[in-house]
Scaffold this motif. Structure first.
Motif, PDB file in Angstrom:
ATOM      1  N   ILE A 192      75.828 -13.498  12.129  1.00  0.00           N
ATOM      2  CA  ILE A 192      74.805 -13.717  11.106  1.00  0.00           C
ATOM      3  C   ILE A 192      74.018 -15.003  11.376  1.00  0.00           C
ATOM      4  O   ILE A 192      72.836 -15.092  11.046  1.00  0.00           O
ATOM      5  CB  ILE A 192      75.380 -13.722   9.676  1.00  0.00           C
ATOM      6  CG1 ILE A 192      76.246 -14.940   9.414  1.00  0.00           C
ATOM      7  CG2 ILE A 192      76.075 -12.439   9.349  1.00  0.00           C
ATOM      8  CD1 ILE A 192      76.274 -15.297   7.945  1.00  0.00           C
ATOM      9  N   ILE A 193      74.671 -15.985  12.003  1.00  0.00           N
ATOM     10  CA  ILE A 193      73.948 -17.203  12.385  1.00  0.00           C
ATOM     11  C   ILE A 193      72.949 -16.887  13.493  1.00  0.00           C
ATOM     12  O   ILE A 193      71.793 -17.336  13.460  1.00  0.00           O
ATOM     13  CB  ILE A 193      74.933 -18.300  12.819  1.00  0.00           C
ATOM     14  CG1 ILE A 193      75.813 -18.738  11.644  1.00  0.00           C
ATOM     15  CG2 ILE A 193      74.186 -19.493  13.412  1.00  0.00           C
ATOM     16  CD1 ILE A 193      75.079 -19.305  10.467  1.00  0.00           C
ATOM     17  N   GLU A 194      73.363 -16.101  14.468  1.00  0.00           N
ATOM     18  CA  GLU A 194      72.463 -15.733  15.564  1.00  0.00           C
ATOM     19  C   GLU A 194      71.288 -14.902  15.059  1.00  0.00           C
ATOM     20  O   GLU A 194      70.151 -15.069  15.521  1.00  0.00           O
ATOM     21  CB  GLU A 194      73.236 -14.972  16.650  1.00  0.00           C
ATOM     22  CG  GLU A 194      74.254 -15.826  17.390  1.00  0.00           C
ATOM     23  CD  GLU A 194      73.656 -17.096  17.965  1.00  0.00           C
ATOM     24  OE1 GLU A 194      72.584 -17.004  18.614  1.00  0.00           O
ATOM     25  OE2 GLU A 194      74.235 -18.186  17.758  1.00  0.00           O
ATOM     26  N   GLU A 195      71.545 -13.995  14.115  1.00  0.00           N
ATOM     27  CA  GLU A 195      70.464 -13.195  13.532  1.00  0.00           C
ATOM     28  C   GLU A 195      69.460 -14.080  12.800  1.00  0.00           C
ATOM     29  O   GLU A 195      68.248 -13.855  12.871  1.00  0.00           O
ATOM     30  CB  GLU A 195      71.040 -12.152  12.569  1.00  0.00           C
ATOM     31  CG  GLU A 195      71.753 -11.001  13.248  1.00  0.00           C
ATOM     32  CD  GLU A 195      70.796 -10.138  14.062  1.00  0.00           C
ATOM     33  OE1 GLU A 195      69.756  -9.732  13.523  1.00  0.00           O
ATOM     34  OE2 GLU A 195      71.096  -9.897  15.251  1.00  0.00           O
ATOM     35  N   ALA A 196      69.957 -15.076  12.103  1.00  0.00           N
ATOM     36  CA  ALA A 196      69.069 -15.986  11.372  1.00  0.00           C
ATOM     37  C   ALA A 196      68.207 -16.811  12.330  1.00  0.00           C
ATOM     38  O   ALA A 196      67.023 -17.053  12.073  1.00  0.00           O
ATOM     39  CB  ALA A 196      69.890 -16.901  10.471  1.00  0.00           C
ATOM     40  N   LYS A 197      68.793 -17.227  13.421  1.00  0.00           N
ATOM     41  CA  LYS A 197      68.036 -18.029  14.395  1.00  0.00           C
ATOM     42  C   LYS A 197      66.858 -17.246  14.965  1.00  0.00           C
ATOM     43  O   LYS A 197      65.819 -17.826  15.300  1.00  0.00           O
ATOM     44  CB  LYS A 197      68.961 -18.497  15.521  1.00  0.00           C
ATOM     45  CG  LYS A 197      69.914 -19.621  15.108  1.00  0.00           C
ATOM     46  CD  LYS A 197      70.754 -20.082  16.284  1.00  0.00           C
ATOM     47  CE  LYS A 197      71.620 -21.268  15.922  1.00  0.00           C
ATOM     48  NZ  LYS A 197      72.439 -21.748  17.076  1.00  0.00           N
ATOM     49  N   LYS A 198      67.006 -15.933  15.062  1.00  0.00           N
ATOM     50  CA  LYS A 198      65.926 -15.100  15.608  1.00  0.00           C
ATOM     51  C   LYS A 198      64.672 -15.140  14.737  1.00  0.00           C
ATOM     52  O   LYS A 198      63.577 -14.865  15.219  1.00  0.00           O
ATOM     53  CB  LYS A 198      66.404 -13.648  15.750  1.00  0.00           C
ATOM     54  CG  LYS A 198      67.450 -13.448  16.839  1.00  0.00           C
ATOM     55  CD  LYS A 198      67.935 -11.998  16.850  1.00  0.00           C
ATOM     56  CE  LYS A 198      69.038 -11.785  17.873  1.00  0.00           C
ATOM     57  NZ  LYS A 198      69.561 -10.387  17.840  1.00  0.00           N
ATOM     58  N   VAL A 199      64.843 -15.470  13.449  1.00  0.00           N
ATOM     59  CA  VAL A 199      63.678 -15.526  12.551  1.00  0.00           C
ATOM     60  C   VAL A 199      63.340 -16.958  12.150  1.00  0.00           C
ATOM     61  O   VAL A 199      62.594 -17.185  11.193  1.00  0.00           O
ATOM     62  CB  VAL A 199      63.895 -14.644  11.302  1.00  0.00           C
ATOM     63  CG1 VAL A 199      64.005 -13.174  11.700  1.00  0.00           C
ATOM     64  CG2 VAL A 199      65.129 -15.081  10.514  1.00  0.00           C
ATOM     65  N   GLY A 200      63.890 -17.933  12.886  1.00  0.00           N
ATOM     66  CA  GLY A 200      63.485 -19.316  12.676  1.00  0.00           C
ATOM     67  C   GLY A 200      64.350 -20.145  11.761  1.00  0.00           C
ATOM     68  O   GLY A 200      63.983 -21.269  11.418  1.00  0.00           O
ATOM     69  N   VAL A 201      65.506 -19.602  11.341  1.00  0.00           N
ATOM     70  CA  VAL A 201      66.444 -20.386  10.531  1.00  0.00           C
ATOM     71  C   VAL A 201      67.474 -20.970  11.489  1.00  0.00           C
ATOM     72  O   VAL A 201      68.316 -20.251  12.020  1.00  0.00           O
ATOM     73  CB  VAL A 201      67.130 -19.521   9.456  1.00  0.00           C
ATOM     74  CG1 VAL A 201      67.955 -20.390   8.514  1.00  0.00           C
ATOM     75  CG2 VAL A 201      66.099 -18.717   8.671  1.00  0.00           C
ATOM     76  N   ASN A 202      67.400 -22.265  11.720  1.00  0.00           N
ATOM     77  CA  ASN A 202      68.160 -22.870  12.816  1.00  0.00           C
ATOM     78  C   ASN A 202      69.277 -23.815  12.395  1.00  0.00           C
ATOM     79  O   ASN A 202      70.110 -24.191  13.224  1.00  0.00           O
ATOM     80  CB  ASN A 202      67.208 -23.614  13.756  1.00  0.00           C
ATOM     81  CG  ASN A 202      66.295 -22.669  14.507  1.00  0.00           C
ATOM     82  OD1 ASN A 202      66.740 -21.639  14.999  1.00  0.00           O
ATOM     83  ND2 ASN A 202      65.013 -23.000  14.578  1.00  0.00           N
TER      84      ASN A 202
END
Length: 262
Positions: free
Chosen positions: A23-33
């Protein structure tokens, strides 16, 4: 929209047990880092810090006791919270505050142990990550007793009225807004309240896995909130505030980094 920070993520919740990394990796894909994992009692604060420490500069955590758990507190609890708070990844004291909606702990104990955590944050010169539900006046009055503490406080998952938001702003607090604003029924007060929140006092969060936004065009298959939905929440806030979403993202990111010193 890049470099968003989710200030309230319950990553150690059992619903994330099988896919925390994903879920962290999925968030990073949309700019949540970057993400701050919420601690709600001594045990969860310890687990959050242990997990966050494995991912420096991506995960951070808080150390606190939620008002629901105030009945479990004692002096040793404060000692343990302070010990956890000294870990490098821990950026705030909380989640702490008052909740008179459910009263899972007696109100007098809620006030006692909330004030003890205010004093702890003051002593350690750390931010406060606050929870308040149907207890605005009492929480406001406790914060007022401590000079300078409000400027280091964020009212997490604010769901109150425009006047309550204004009171917190006047006191110097920051306001954290979740996907509650995406609920066209329950979120109406919040949709109005954001009009009085200056962009420089705003932060954003999911409170995942709770409070999944209700205004998706296509409802997600999983009825579980996730940090990848943070841009959607930001866009809804920007719409309610009448502000460009990209500009708001830049301001919110600046606020969050300066407030938590990350």
């Amino acid at each position: 929209m890049d470099n968003l920070i989710d200030i309230g993520l319950n990553l150690m919740h059992s619903s994330f047990k099988k896919d925390r990394v994903e879920i962290i990796e999925e968030a990073k894909k949309v700019g949540v880092n970057q993400f701050i994992i919420t601690g709600t009692n001594v045990n969860s604060s310890q687990l959050a810090a242990q997990y966050a420490s494995k991912y420096p500069e991506t995960l951070y955590s808080t150390s606190g006791v939620h008002p629901h758990d105030a009945k479990t507190c004692n002096g040793h609890s404060m000692f343990e919270l302070e010990k956890i708070a000294k870990e490098d990844c821990v950026v705030a004291i909380g989640e702490c505050g008052l909740d008179y909606n459910r009263n899972f702990s007696p109100q007098d104990l809620q006030r006692k142990w909330f004030e003890a955590q205010v004093q702890l944050a003051d002593r350690l010169d750390m931010p406060l990550f606050l929870h308040e539900r149907e207890a605005h006046e009492d929480l406001y009055n406790i914060l007022k007793k401590y000079d300078g503490i409000s400027e280091k406080s964020v009212v997490h998952c604010f769901t109150g009225t425009k006047s309550e938001a204004q009171n917190y702003i006047d006191l110097g607090c920051y306001i954290g807004v979740t996907g509650w604003i995406c609920d066209m029924k329950r979120g109406r007060d919040l949709q109005e309240a954001v009009s009085v929140i200056p962009p420089e006092k705003l932060m954003i969060e999911t409170d995942a896995p709770f409070l999944i936004p209700k205004n998706f065009d296509v409802k997600p298959k999983k009825n579980r909130n996730e940090p990848k939905y943070l841009p959607h929440i930001l866009n809804t806030i920007a719409l309610c505030m009448g502000i460009d979403a990209e500009e708001l993202a830049v301001q919110v990111n600046k606020n969050t980094k300066e407030f938590f010193k990350i």
